[in-house]
Design a protein around this motif. Sequence first.
Motif, short mmCIF file in Angstrom:
data_model
loop_
_atom_site.label_atom_id
_atom_site.label_comp_id
_atom_site.label_asym_id
_atom_site.label_seq_id
_atom_site.Cartn_x
_atom_site.Cartn_y
_atom_site.Cartn_z
N VAL A 23 9.94 -1.66 -3.99
CA VAL A 23 11.24 -2.33 -3.96
C VAL A 23 12.39 -1.34 -4.13
O VAL A 23 13.46 -1.52 -3.54
CB VAL A 23 11.28 -3.46 -5.02
N VAL A 24 12.19 -0.27 -4.88
CA VAL A 24 13.23 0.75 -5.02
C VAL A 24 13.56 1.35 -3.66
O VAL A 24 14.73 1.54 -3.31
CB VAL A 24 12.82 1.85 -6.02
N HIS A 25 12.54 1.65 -2.86
CA HIS A 25 12.77 2.21 -1.52
C HIS A 25 13.67 1.27 -0.71
O HIS A 25 14.58 1.72 -0.01
CB HIS A 25 11.46 2.42 -0.77
N ILE A 26 13.38 -0.02 -0.79
CA ILE A 26 14.12 -1.01 0.00
C ILE A 26 15.57 -1.10 -0.49
O ILE A 26 16.51 -1.05 0.31
CB ILE A 26 13.43 -2.39 -0.07
N ILE A 27 15.75 -1.23 -1.80
CA ILE A 27 17.09 -1.34 -2.36
C ILE A 27 17.91 -0.11 -2.00
O ILE A 27 19.06 -0.22 -1.56
CB ILE A 27 17.04 -1.52 -3.90
#
Length: 151
Positions: free
Chosen positions: A76-80
Amino acid sequence: MLRLSKMTDYAVVVLTTLAHADSALHTANSLADRTGLPMPTVQKLLKLLARGDLLQSHRGAAGGYSLSRMPDRINVVHIIEAIEGPIALTDCVDGGSGGCGVQSLCSRKNHWEKVNSAVRRALEDVTLADMATPALFDFEREPAPRAVLAG
Protein backbone atom coordinates in the motif's frame (compact mmCIF):
# COMPACT_ATOMS: atom_id res chain seq x y z
CA MET A 1 -8.72 13.33 10.00
CA LEU A 2 -6.23 11.17 8.14
CA ARG A 3 -7.69 10.35 4.75
CA LEU A 4 -6.33 9.18 1.41
CA SER A 5 -7.48 10.87 -1.78
CA LYS A 6 -10.07 9.40 -4.12
CA MET A 7 -7.30 9.00 -6.71
CA THR A 8 -5.43 6.66 -4.37
CA ASP A 9 -8.62 4.69 -3.77
CA TYR A 10 -9.20 4.51 -7.53
CA ALA A 11 -5.59 3.42 -8.03
CA VAL A 12 -6.26 0.42 -5.77
CA VAL A 13 -9.36 -0.38 -7.86
CA VAL A 14 -7.33 -0.30 -11.09
CA LEU A 15 -4.44 -2.28 -9.61
CA THR A 16 -6.67 -4.97 -8.10
CA THR A 17 -8.37 -5.32 -11.48
CA LEU A 18 -4.96 -5.88 -13.05
CA ALA A 19 -4.01 -8.27 -10.24
CA HIS A 20 -6.95 -10.47 -11.24
CA ALA A 21 -5.97 -10.31 -14.92
CA ASP A 22 -3.49 -13.23 -14.81
CA SER A 23 -0.75 -11.28 -16.61
CA ALA A 24 -3.03 -10.25 -19.49
CA LEU A 25 -2.54 -6.78 -20.90
CA HIS A 26 -5.32 -4.24 -20.44
CA THR A 27 -5.87 -0.98 -22.24
CA ALA A 28 -7.08 2.19 -20.55
CA ASN A 29 -10.39 1.57 -22.30
CA SER A 30 -10.81 -1.95 -20.96
CA LEU A 31 -9.84 -0.85 -17.45
CA ALA A 32 -12.35 2.01 -17.57
CA ASP A 33 -15.03 -0.47 -18.66
CA ARG A 34 -14.12 -3.05 -16.02
CA THR A 35 -13.84 -0.58 -13.14
CA GLY A 36 -16.59 1.88 -14.05
CA LEU A 37 -14.14 4.77 -13.64
CA PRO A 38 -14.12 7.64 -16.15
CA MET A 39 -11.58 7.26 -18.95
CA PRO A 40 -9.65 10.49 -18.11
CA THR A 41 -9.24 9.28 -14.51
CA VAL A 42 -7.99 5.87 -15.63
CA GLN A 43 -5.55 7.46 -18.08
CA LYS A 44 -4.15 9.75 -15.38
CA LEU A 45 -3.83 6.84 -12.93
CA LEU A 46 -2.07 4.65 -15.46
CA LYS A 47 0.45 7.41 -16.12
CA LEU A 48 1.11 7.94 -12.39
CA LEU A 49 1.30 4.21 -11.62
CA ALA A 50 3.70 3.60 -14.52
CA ARG A 51 5.86 6.52 -13.37
CA GLY A 52 5.77 5.00 -9.86
CA ASP A 53 7.10 1.71 -11.33
CA LEU A 54 3.95 -0.23 -10.43
CA LEU A 55 2.86 -0.77 -14.04
CA GLN A 56 4.57 -1.59 -17.30
CA SER A 57 3.34 0.01 -20.48
CA HIS A 58 3.44 -2.18 -23.59
CA ARG A 59 3.23 -0.31 -26.90
CA GLY A 60 1.81 -1.50 -30.17
CA ALA A 61 -1.45 -2.79 -31.58
CA ALA A 62 -1.69 -5.50 -28.92
CA GLY A 63 -0.30 -3.22 -26.20
CA GLY A 64 -1.66 -2.23 -22.86
CA TYR A 65 -0.69 -2.23 -19.21
CA SER A 66 0.38 -4.93 -16.80
CA LEU A 67 1.67 -5.00 -13.25
CA SER A 68 5.43 -4.47 -13.06
CA ARG A 69 5.72 -7.16 -10.39
CA MET A 70 3.62 -9.74 -8.61
CA PRO A 71 0.78 -8.39 -6.42
CA ASP A 72 2.44 -9.69 -3.25
CA ARG A 73 5.50 -7.50 -4.08
CA ILE A 74 3.45 -4.28 -4.22
CA ASN A 75 2.35 -2.82 -0.90
CA VAL A 76 0.00 0.00 0.00
CA VAL A 77 2.92 2.39 0.61
CA HIS A 78 4.03 1.92 -3.01
CA ILE A 79 0.52 2.80 -4.20
CA ILE A 80 0.11 5.84 -1.94
CA GLU A 81 3.52 7.23 -2.84
CA ALA A 82 2.91 6.76 -6.58
CA ILE A 83 -0.26 8.85 -6.36
CA GLU A 84 0.26 11.24 -3.44
CA GLY A 85 3.99 11.35 -2.79
CA PRO A 86 5.82 10.50 0.44
CA ILE A 87 3.82 9.58 3.52
CA ALA A 88 4.22 12.43 5.97
CA LEU A 89 1.70 12.92 8.76
CA THR A 90 3.18 16.32 9.65
CA ASP A 91 5.42 18.84 7.89
CA CYS A 92 8.43 18.07 10.08
CA VAL A 93 8.78 14.32 9.42
CA ASP A 94 10.88 12.75 6.67
CA GLY A 95 9.00 13.30 3.44
CA GLY A 96 7.13 16.32 4.80
CA SER A 97 7.29 19.70 3.16
CA GLY A 98 9.33 21.12 6.06
CA GLY A 99 7.06 24.16 6.16
CA CYS A 100 6.60 24.28 9.93
CA GLY A 101 7.38 27.73 11.33
CA VAL A 102 8.36 26.51 14.80
CA GLN A 103 10.35 23.43 13.83
CA SER A 104 13.55 24.70 15.48
CA LEU A 105 11.70 25.22 18.78
CA CYS A 106 9.57 22.09 18.74
CA SER A 107 10.44 19.08 20.86
CA ARG A 108 7.76 16.89 19.23
CA LYS A 109 9.55 16.09 15.95
CA ASN A 110 11.04 12.82 17.19
CA HIS A 111 7.65 11.71 18.46
CA TRP A 112 5.98 12.47 15.13
CA GLU A 113 8.76 10.55 13.35
CA LYS A 114 7.93 7.55 15.53
CA VAL A 115 4.20 7.82 14.69
CA ASN A 116 4.93 8.34 10.99
CA SER A 117 7.22 5.28 10.95
CA ALA A 118 4.58 3.14 12.70
CA VAL A 119 1.92 4.13 10.16
CA ARG A 120 4.31 3.47 7.29
CA ARG A 121 5.23 0.00 8.64
CA ALA A 122 1.56 -0.89 9.02
CA LEU A 123 0.87 0.13 5.42
CA GLU A 124 3.92 -1.78 4.19
CA ASP A 125 2.41 -4.93 5.69
CA VAL A 126 -0.64 -4.77 3.42
CA THR A 127 0.01 -5.91 -0.15
CA LEU A 128 -1.92 -5.54 -3.37
CA ALA A 129 -2.54 -9.30 -3.13
CA ASP A 130 -4.24 -8.69 0.22
CA MET A 131 -6.32 -5.86 -1.25
CA ALA A 132 -7.34 -8.05 -4.20
CA THR A 133 -8.62 -10.81 -1.91
CA PRO A 134 -12.32 -10.51 -1.10
CA ALA A 135 -12.92 -9.64 2.54
CA LEU A 136 -14.54 -12.34 4.60
CA PHE A 137 -17.27 -11.56 7.09
CA ASP A 138 -15.67 -11.00 10.48
CA PHE A 139 -17.84 -12.86 12.99
CA GLU A 140 -15.85 -11.47 15.92
CA ARG A 141 -16.77 -7.86 15.20
CA GLU A 142 -20.19 -8.02 13.65
CA PRO A 143 -22.86 -10.33 15.00
CA ALA A 144 -24.48 -12.47 12.34
CA PRO A 145 -28.11 -11.65 11.55
CA ARG A 146 -30.47 -13.88 13.48
CA ALA A 147 -32.87 -16.05 11.60
CA VAL A 148 -36.49 -15.41 12.37
CA LEU A 149 -38.45 -18.61 12.58
CA ALA A 150 -42.02 -18.57 11.47
CA GLY A 151 -44.06 -20.07 14.20
